[in-house]
Design an enzyme around this catalytic site. Structure first.
Site, PDB file in Angstrom:
ATOM      1  N   HIS A   1      14.865   8.065   0.402  1.00 50.24           N
ATOM      2  CA  HIS A   1      14.408   7.839   1.781  1.00 50.24           C
ATOM      3  C   HIS A   1      14.984   6.550   2.352  1.00 50.24           C
ATOM      4  CE1 HIS A   1      10.744  10.623   0.782  1.00 50.24           C
ATOM      5  NE2 HIS A   1      11.883  11.268   0.869  1.00 50.24           N
TER       6      HIS A   1
ATOM      7  N   PRO B   1       0.822  -1.214   0.000  1.00 47.75           N
ATOM      8  CA  PRO B   1       0.000   0.000   0.000  1.00 47.75           C
ATOM      9  C   PRO B   1       0.854   1.262   0.000  1.00 47.75           C
ATOM     10  CG  PRO B   1      -0.022  -1.028   2.174  1.00 47.75           C
ATOM     11  CD  PRO B   1       0.748  -1.951   1.273  1.00 47.75           C
ATOM     12  N   ASP B   2       0.316   2.344  -0.590  1.00 46.93           N
ATOM     13  CA  ASP B   2       1.031   3.621  -0.467  1.00 46.93           C
ATOM     14  C   ASP B   2       0.682   4.220   0.890  1.00 46.93           C
ATOM     15  OD1 ASP B   2      -1.505   4.688  -0.756  1.00 46.93           O
ATOM     16  OD2 ASP B   2      -1.166   5.544  -2.728  1.00 46.93           O
ATOM     17  N   PHE B   3       1.124   5.442   1.165  1.00 51.21           N
ATOM     18  CA  PHE B   3       0.824   6.052   2.470  1.00 51.21           C
ATOM     19  C   PHE B   3      -0.541   6.726   2.472  1.00 51.21           C
ATOM     20  CE2 PHE B   3       5.337   7.005   4.317  1.00 51.21           C
ATOM     21  CZ  PHE B   3       5.483   5.670   4.560  1.00 51.21           C
ATOM     22  N   ARG B   4      -0.750   7.537   1.425  1.00 53.48           N
ATOM     23  CA  ARG B   4      -1.810   8.529   1.573  1.00 53.48           C
ATOM     24  C   ARG B   4      -3.096   8.265   0.814  1.00 53.48           C
ATOM     25  NH1 ARG B   4       3.098  10.649   1.682  1.00 53.48           N
ATOM     26  NH2 ARG B   4       3.691  11.780   3.560  1.00 53.48           N
TER      27      ARG B   4
ATOM     28  N   ASP C   1      11.128  -0.270  -0.714  1.00 50.94           N
ATOM     29  CA  ASP C   1      10.827  -1.698  -0.891  1.00 50.94           C
ATOM     30  C   ASP C   1      11.858  -2.471  -1.717  1.00 50.94           C
ATOM     31  OD1 ASP C   1      10.251  -0.912  -3.553  1.00 50.94           O
ATOM     32  OD2 ASP C   1       8.122  -0.689  -3.117  1.00 50.94           O
TER      33      ASP C   1
ATOM     34  N   ASN D   1      10.828   5.121  -2.597  1.00 53.93           N
ATOM     35  CA  ASN D   1      10.400   3.817  -2.077  1.00 53.93           C
ATOM     36  C   ASN D   1      11.506   3.117  -1.302  1.00 53.93           C
ATOM     37  OD1 ASN D   1       8.021   4.389  -3.216  1.00 53.93           O
ATOM     38  ND2 ASN D   1       8.197   2.970  -4.935  1.00 53.93           N
TER      39      ASN D   1
ATOM     40  N   GLY E   1       3.786   7.727  -9.771  1.00 53.45           N
ATOM     41  CA  GLY E   1       3.318   7.137  -8.516  1.00 53.45           C
ATOM     42  C   GLY E   1       3.722   7.867  -7.248  1.00 53.45           C
TER      43      GLY E   1
HETATM   44  P1  CNA Z   1       2.090   8.754  -1.285  1.00 56.49           P
HETATM   45  O1  CNA Z   1       2.133  10.095  -0.626  1.00 56.49           O
HETATM   46  O2  CNA Z   1       1.305   7.697  -0.631  1.00 56.49           O
HETATM   47  O3  CNA Z   1       1.494   9.012  -2.756  1.00 56.49           O
HETATM   48  C1  CNA Z   1       1.270   7.987  -3.679  1.00 56.49           C
HETATM   49  C2  CNA Z   1       0.753   8.616  -4.969  1.00 56.49           C
HETATM   50  O4  CNA Z   1       0.635   7.601  -5.929  1.00 56.49           O
HETATM   51  C3  CNA Z   1      -0.609   9.266  -4.816  1.00 56.49           C
HETATM   52  O5  CNA Z   1      -0.632  10.440  -5.560  1.00 56.49           O
HETATM   53  C4  CNA Z   1      -1.552   8.213  -5.406  1.00 56.49           C
HETATM   54  O6  CNA Z   1      -2.679   8.796  -5.984  1.00 56.49           O
HETATM   55  C5  CNA Z   1      -0.680   7.602  -6.466  1.00 56.49           C
HETATM   56  N1  CNA Z   1      -0.968   6.198  -6.787  1.00 56.49           N
HETATM   57  C6  CNA Z   1      -1.193   5.185  -5.934  1.00 56.49           C
HETATM   58  N2  CNA Z   1      -1.311   4.037  -6.601  1.00 56.49           N
HETATM   59  C7  CNA Z   1      -1.204   4.335  -7.931  1.00 56.49           C
HETATM   60  C8  CNA Z   1      -1.225   3.570  -9.112  1.00 56.49           C
HETATM   61  N3  CNA Z   1      -1.401   2.253  -9.108  1.00 56.49           N
HETATM   62  N4  CNA Z   1      -1.062   4.209 -10.274  1.00 56.49           N
HETATM   63  C9  CNA Z   1      -0.889   5.548 -10.314  1.00 56.49           C
HETATM   64  N5  CNA Z   1      -0.847   6.319  -9.226  1.00 56.49           N
HETATM   65  C10 CNA Z   1      -0.985   5.717  -8.034  1.00 56.49           C
HETATM   66  O7  CNA Z   1       3.541   8.211  -1.582  1.00 56.49           O
HETATM   67  P2  CNA Z   1       4.859   8.999  -1.941  1.00 56.49           P
HETATM   68  O8  CNA Z   1       5.784   8.005  -2.460  1.00 56.49           O
HETATM   69  O9  CNA Z   1       4.589  10.188  -2.752  1.00 56.49           O
HETATM   70  O10 CNA Z   1       5.294   9.507  -0.500  1.00 56.49           O
HETATM   71  C11 CNA Z   1       6.552   9.426  -0.088  1.00 56.49           C
HETATM   72  C12 CNA Z   1       6.724   8.413   1.047  1.00 56.49           C
HETATM   73  C13 CNA Z   1       5.969   7.147   0.819  1.00 56.49           C
HETATM   74  C14 CNA Z   1       8.123   7.958   1.124  1.00 56.49           C
HETATM   75  O11 CNA Z   1       8.682   8.385   2.314  1.00 56.49           O
HETATM   76  C15 CNA Z   1       8.120   6.421   1.051  1.00 56.49           C
HETATM   77  O12 CNA Z   1       9.069   5.863   1.893  1.00 56.49           O
HETATM   78  C16 CNA Z   1       6.782   6.066   1.443  1.00 56.49           C
HETATM   79  N6  CNA Z   1       6.243   4.737   1.085  1.00 56.49           N
HETATM   80  C17 CNA Z   1       6.931   3.848   0.351  1.00 56.49           C
HETATM   81  C18 CNA Z   1       6.381   2.623   0.056  1.00 56.49           C
HETATM   82  C19 CNA Z   1       7.183   1.642  -0.758  1.00 56.49           C
HETATM   83  O13 CNA Z   1       8.390   1.575  -0.641  1.00 56.49           O
HETATM   84  N7  CNA Z   1       6.513   0.866  -1.593  1.00 56.49           N
HETATM   85  C20 CNA Z   1       5.127   2.276   0.512  1.00 56.49           C
HETATM   86  C21 CNA Z   1       4.434   3.217   1.291  1.00 56.49           C
HETATM   87  C22 CNA Z   1       5.000   4.444   1.563  1.00 56.49           C
END
Ligand code: CNA
Length: 388
Positions: free
Chosen positions: A146, A53-56, A129, A127, A219
């Site tokens: 990060h 999952p993403d964060f927000r 991951d 990311n 993303g």
């Molecule tokens: P965020 O703030 O959660 O934003 C994610 C963005 O991606 C949003 O604008 C969503 O609308 C968009 N989104 C989500 N899924 C999709 C998709 N399938 N296709 C297109 N758009 C999509 O995450 P950010 O990366 O901007 O924020 C930075 C944080 C998140 C960093 O500090 C990371 O460490 C942290 N993070 C990382 C992971 C990971 O490593 N996979 C997971 C969760 C959070």
């Protein structure tokens, strides 16, 4: 002076570099060989289809689903001050996020394809991951702004912690402690927490986008600084492509910005198709499927050892060698003691029957019954046998 980065460019403004602000025009720009130094900037949205999952994102995002961890506020799970007081929620979550159980998405493979074609200048990822590495993008092309799960160390003295022990701790949901016994600080993966400094590699490379001829942002909500400012470092006439579910940051404010507001995987497939690379992309991605021969990965470099660590290692090695040699010495000692005892017993026996043999052994011609006494200068540990 650049233009207002907060306002969307209007439809009448002609692009400076592209023929039009469209995917087709961008693909033509790439196919014409004008994009040779591409910077890619990514966030959690490129990994959501892998199952992380993403964060927000509302409802599905991590922050919306952390009630089970009883945090005072969602971000606390990645807050260094909170971690110092209570590391358990992070370790509970780390078990779910830890690399190894997720397959890279086709978007990760698209970045690998750009590298294979010699077009990738750098990937800046937020990311943690490690899926870019899993997809085969080489370490030296990745800036993990990060940090990531790739390395781990003590939060106090920075003493490195072995990967296999961290894997075990994550599995057990236990909190590892520093291996430097004088420190005993908390250990965590080298993910940048709120309140921690970004890696030096980020600052060293943050102006690299100036040298790029295409920027692809995918993303990310571009809400975390200083990462969020990276796309602004690109030249005014450098085309920028956003592939994201929503419009973010200043993307869309420049004459050569192209917005693809949709799913990342669908977006990269469209771009690849427009470039004539779709089959190659699918093939590249298929290499990441479970059971496929793994992509050759560069070994993650262990952190360089400090002088003290090297010294400690040397001392350990020497101690081990001394212990080994003492053990040998001890065995030799026992063997010799036994040997001499047996001999002594035999001599005693013989002495009673054949005194001339005894005289030969002592080399003195004496018939003394205290033979071991004569050997004491050679084997000083042999106790003096009582004179019979
Ligand atoms: P965020 O703030 O959660 O934003 C994610 C963005 O991606 C949003 O604008 C969503 O609308 C968009 N989104 C989500 N899924 C999709 C998709 N399938 N296709 C297109 N758009 C999509 O995450 P950010 O990366 O901007 O924020 C930075 C944080 C998140 C960093 O500090 C990371 O460490 C942290 N993070 C990382 C992971 C990971 O490593 N996979 C997971 C969760 C959070």
């Amino acid at each position: 002076m650049g233009q207002d980065e907060s306002r969307m460019v209007d439809d009448d403004t002609p692009p400076k570099t592209l023929d039009s602000r469209s995917l087709e025009s961008l693909a033509k720009y790439i196919k014409d060989g004008r994009a040779k130094r591409i910077v890619v900037m990514t966030g959690a949205g490129i990994s959501t289809s892998a199952g992380i999952p993403d964060f927000r994102s509302p409802d599905t995002g991590l922050y919306a689903n952390l009630q089970r961890l009883n945090l005072p506020y969602a971000e606390a799970v990645f807050d260094i001050d909170y971690f110092r007081k209570n590391p358990d929620p992070f370790y509970a979550l780390a078990q779910e996020l830890y690399p190894g159980s997720y397959r890279p998405t086709i978007t990760h493979s698209f970045i690998k394809l750009l590298h294979d074609k010699g077009l990738l200048l750098k990937l800046f990822t937020q990311n943690i991951d490690c899926l870019e590495r899993e997809a085969g993008v080489p370490d030296d092309k990745i800036i993990e702004a990060h940090g990531s799960f790739a390395k781990q160390s003590c939060i106090e003295c920075k003493y490195p912690y072995p990967k296999d022990q961290m894997q075990q701790a994550i599995k057990d949901k236990s909190v590892p402690r520093c291996l430097n016994s004088e420190c005993n600080g908390l250990v965590k993966p080298e993910i940048v927490f709120f309140g921690e400094q970004l890696p030096e590699s980020f600052f060293r490379n943050r102006f690299l986008p100036e040298d790029s001829d295409l920027c692809i942002v995918m993303g990310t909500s571009l809400s975390v600084q200083p990462f969020a400012s990276l796309p602004q470092a690109c030249g005014e006439s450098t085309p920028r492509l956003l592939i994201n579910s929503e419009q973010v940051g200043s993307l869309g404010s420049r004459a050569d910005d192209v917005l693809l507001l949709e799913d990342c995987d669908a977006g990269v497939r469209k771009l690849a198709e427009a470039c004539g690379w779709l089959e190659e992309l699918e093939n590249t991605w298929s290499e990441t499927a479970p059971g496929q021969p793994r992509i050759e990965k560069k070994k993650v470099e262990e952190p360089k050892k400090t002088r003290d660590e090297k010294l400690a290692e040397e001392v350990d090695k020497l101690t081990e060698e001394v212990e080994k040699s003492l053990k040998l010495h001890q065995e030799q000692h026992e063997w010799l003691a036994n040997h001499v005892d047996n001999k002594f017993a035999r001599i005693q026996e013989n002495e009673e029957t054949t005194p001339s043999v005894n005289a030969l052994h002592t080399g003195s011609g004496s018939t003394s019954k205290s033979s071991s006494g004569g050997l004491q200068h050679v084997f000083p540990w042999i106790e003096k046998k009582p004179t019979l």
